[in-house]
Design a protein around this motif. Structure first.
Motif, mmCIF file in Angstrom:
data_model
loop_
_atom_site.group_PDB
_atom_site.id
_atom_site.type_symbol
_atom_site.label_atom_id
_atom_site.label_comp_id
_atom_site.label_asym_id
_atom_site.label_seq_id
_atom_site.Cartn_x
_atom_site.Cartn_y
_atom_site.Cartn_z
ATOM 1 N N GLU A 161 0.827 -1.210 0.000
ATOM 2 C CA GLU A 161 0.000 0.000 0.000
ATOM 3 C C GLU A 161 0.863 1.262 0.000
ATOM 4 O O GLU A 161 0.529 2.250 -0.660
ATOM 5 N N LEU A 162 1.977 1.224 0.734
ATOM 6 C CA LEU A 162 2.891 2.370 0.742
ATOM 7 C C LEU A 162 3.454 2.628 -0.651
ATOM 8 O O LEU A 162 3.658 3.785 -1.048
ATOM 9 N N ASN A 163 3.699 1.580 -1.387
ATOM 10 C CA ASN A 163 4.346 1.677 -2.691
ATOM 11 C C ASN A 163 3.553 2.525 -3.682
ATOM 12 O O ASN A 163 4.134 3.186 -4.549
ATOM 13 N N VAL A 164 2.227 2.532 -3.559
ATOM 14 C CA VAL A 164 1.389 3.255 -4.525
ATOM 15 C C VAL A 164 0.816 4.556 -3.965
ATOM 16 O O VAL A 164 0.078 5.250 -4.653
ATOM 17 N N LYS A 165 1.175 4.882 -2.726
ATOM 18 C CA LYS A 165 0.585 6.062 -2.096
ATOM 19 C C LYS A 165 1.614 7.180 -1.932
ATOM 20 O O LYS A 165 2.784 6.919 -1.658
ATOM 21 N N SER A 166 1.168 8.417 -2.134
ATOM 22 C CA SER A 166 2.034 9.584 -1.955
ATOM 23 C C SER A 166 1.647 10.326 -0.678
ATOM 24 O O SER A 166 0.474 10.325 -0.265
ATOM 25 N N GLU A 226 2.388 13.067 7.817
ATOM 26 C CA GLU A 226 1.265 12.373 7.187
ATOM 27 C C GLU A 226 1.604 10.892 6.980
ATOM 28 O O GLU A 226 0.766 10.007 7.209
ATOM 29 N N LEU A 227 2.843 10.621 6.555
ATOM 30 C CA LEU A 227 3.295 9.239 6.383
ATOM 31 C C LEU A 227 3.228 8.480 7.706
ATOM 32 O O LEU A 227 2.710 7.354 7.768
ATOM 33 N N LYS A 257 0.807 4.463 11.404
ATOM 34 C CA LYS A 257 0.248 4.173 12.729
ATOM 35 C C LYS A 257 -1.165 3.604 12.626
ATOM 36 O O LYS A 257 -1.506 2.623 13.296
ATOM 37 N N GLU A 258 -1.977 4.205 11.781
ATOM 38 C CA GLU A 258 -3.364 3.746 11.632
ATOM 39 C C GLU A 258 -3.431 2.349 11.027
ATOM 40 O O GLU A 258 -4.201 1.492 11.481
ATOM 41 N N LEU A 317 10.640 10.835 11.600
ATOM 42 C CA LEU A 317 10.080 12.174 11.810
ATOM 43 C C LEU A 317 11.162 13.164 12.242
ATOM 44 O O LEU A 317 11.133 14.345 11.883
ATOM 45 N N ASN A 318 12.119 12.679 13.039
ATOM 46 C CA ASN A 318 13.169 13.550 13.585
ATOM 47 C C ASN A 318 14.469 13.505 12.798
ATOM 48 O O ASN A 318 15.458 14.111 13.192
ATOM 49 N N ASP A 319 14.458 12.780 11.696
ATOM 50 C CA ASP A 319 15.654 12.667 10.860
ATOM 51 C C ASP A 319 15.624 13.762 9.800
ATOM 52 O O ASP A 319 14.812 13.737 8.874
#
Length: 378
Positions: free
Chosen positions: A70-75, A81-82, A87-88, A118-120
């Protein structure tokens, strides 16, 4: 990642980046059908309905790869937001099976990874997404390598246990449920030890239980053993003690869904009674599991949540109609009877001879009936 060699055995999971298929184990051994997984919802459903073998390392792999797909096709607009998306999705995947600790460990690692991104300040959102996908993909290869190590350590333990006395004719093993390629990314845990013994020509015969009520032994383990031409015989669960009394069985090897710090182990229902009969008949009872199955936060087995499943699994059975070749579900019990259907039981550490992991074989503390499993050992 698309060219990865997953296993030398039957594949339950076929993956290349952007494509995930799982062998629908509800249709085995009659129909070898691969189902496409295109979303986390698909992955959740495959795990919950046991199209993916329940409770085993394959669950964690399929869960993580469904996220990767799912990550592969989502921007995503930004890393926040990522992270929220991850998390969800992981929170939802967590609800698919409550007893399998591999799933929870994997989810914890993915959540930590996402939070760290997030902190990188070096990684942008696209690189963060790619690293999450690569982490999920790496689990596939790692699981196969870990299983082969389990197989090697377990087979060596049994060869040393019996020295040369029983090895001239090979060892006879009893196993329960399904712990092979269909339960993992490849090779297997308990069945991986059996494969390693067979590969070294130290195996005489394997007995596998039917494993009621879901029949993973009769449907899946038997399928794998026949597929790989390993000498084997199927028995009903209720025949195990009689088998040990009348046949020269050298060891019982099972997998694990969760192992506590003291060695208490949750596994497919019926495991506990096998440990009792192994103790009575004086043969080793081995638990084979990757270290990801060890829950260091739980002191003993009384704290393990046990999933109680729908009673229809006991009152009904699926089989192939030899007349028209169609799969049918049949009622096999009286209407109105109450049904108790726990998916797992807990075997106390004092009944377990050794716990075999990818890091080595762990035995009980000297003069004590518990194991001493600590994070630093892994």
């Amino acid at each position: 990642m698309g060219g990865i060699v997953q296993s030398e055995t039957l594949l339950a999971i076929k993956y290349s980046r952007g494509s995930l298929e799982i062998l629908n184990q509800l249709l085995l051994p009659f129909q070898p059908v691969y189902d496409k997984i295109t979303t986390v919802d698909d992955g959740h459903d495959a795990i919950r309905t046991m199209r993916v073998r329940g409770g085993a390392p394959a669950i964690a792999v399929v869960a993580s790869l469904s996220l990767a797909i799912e990550l592969n096709v989502k921007s995503f607009v930004n890393k926040a937001e990522l992270n929220q998306f991850v998390k969800e999705k992981l929170s939802y995947l967590k609800t698919s099976r409550p007893t399998a600790v591999d799933l929870f460990n994997t989810i914890g690692k993915l959540l930590s990874l996402s939070e760290n991104f997030l902190n990188d300040t070096v990684l942008n959102v696209e690189k963060s997404k790619l690293k999450l996908i690569e982490f999920c993909e790496a689990m596939l290869q790692t699981d196969v390598e870990n299983n082969k190590n389990i197989g090697s350590f377990g087979s060596e333990f049994l060869k040393n246990y019996y020295k040369s006395s029983s090895l001239s004719e090979g060892l006879t093993i009893l196993t329960h449920c399904n712990t092979g390629s269909l339960a993992t990314a490849g090779w297997g845990t308990a069945l991986g030890i059996i494969r390693s013994l067979n590969e070294a020509k130290n195996l005489s015969h394997v007995y596998c239980t039917e494993t009621r009520p879901y029949n993973q032994g009769g449907r899946l383990t038997a399928y794998e053993l026949v597929y790989e031409k390993i000498p084997s015989t199927l028995i009903c669960d209720s025949m195990a003690s009689a088998l040990l009394k009348t046949k020269n069985v050298n060891a019982i090897i099972v997998g694990a869904d969760r192992v506590c710090a003291n060695g208490d182990t949750a596994n497919k229902i019926g495991t506990y009674q096998l440990a009792i009969t192994a103790k009575y008949h004086g043969i080793p009872f081995l638990v084979a599991a990757p270290s990801t199955s060890i829950d260091f936060s739980l002191e003993n087995g009384s704290l393990i949540p046990i999933e109680v499943r729908n009673g229809s699994e006991v009152s009904k059975i699926k089989g192939l109609d030899e007349g028209d070749g169609k799969l049918r579900t049949l009622k096999i019990s009286a209407d109105g009877i109450n049904i108790w259907n726990p998916g797992f039981d807990v075997t106390p550490a004092d009944l377990i001879s050794a716990i075999v992991t990818e890091k080595g074989v762990f035995e009980k503390l000297k003069d004590k009936n518990v194991f001493n499993l600590k994070k630093e050992y892994f």
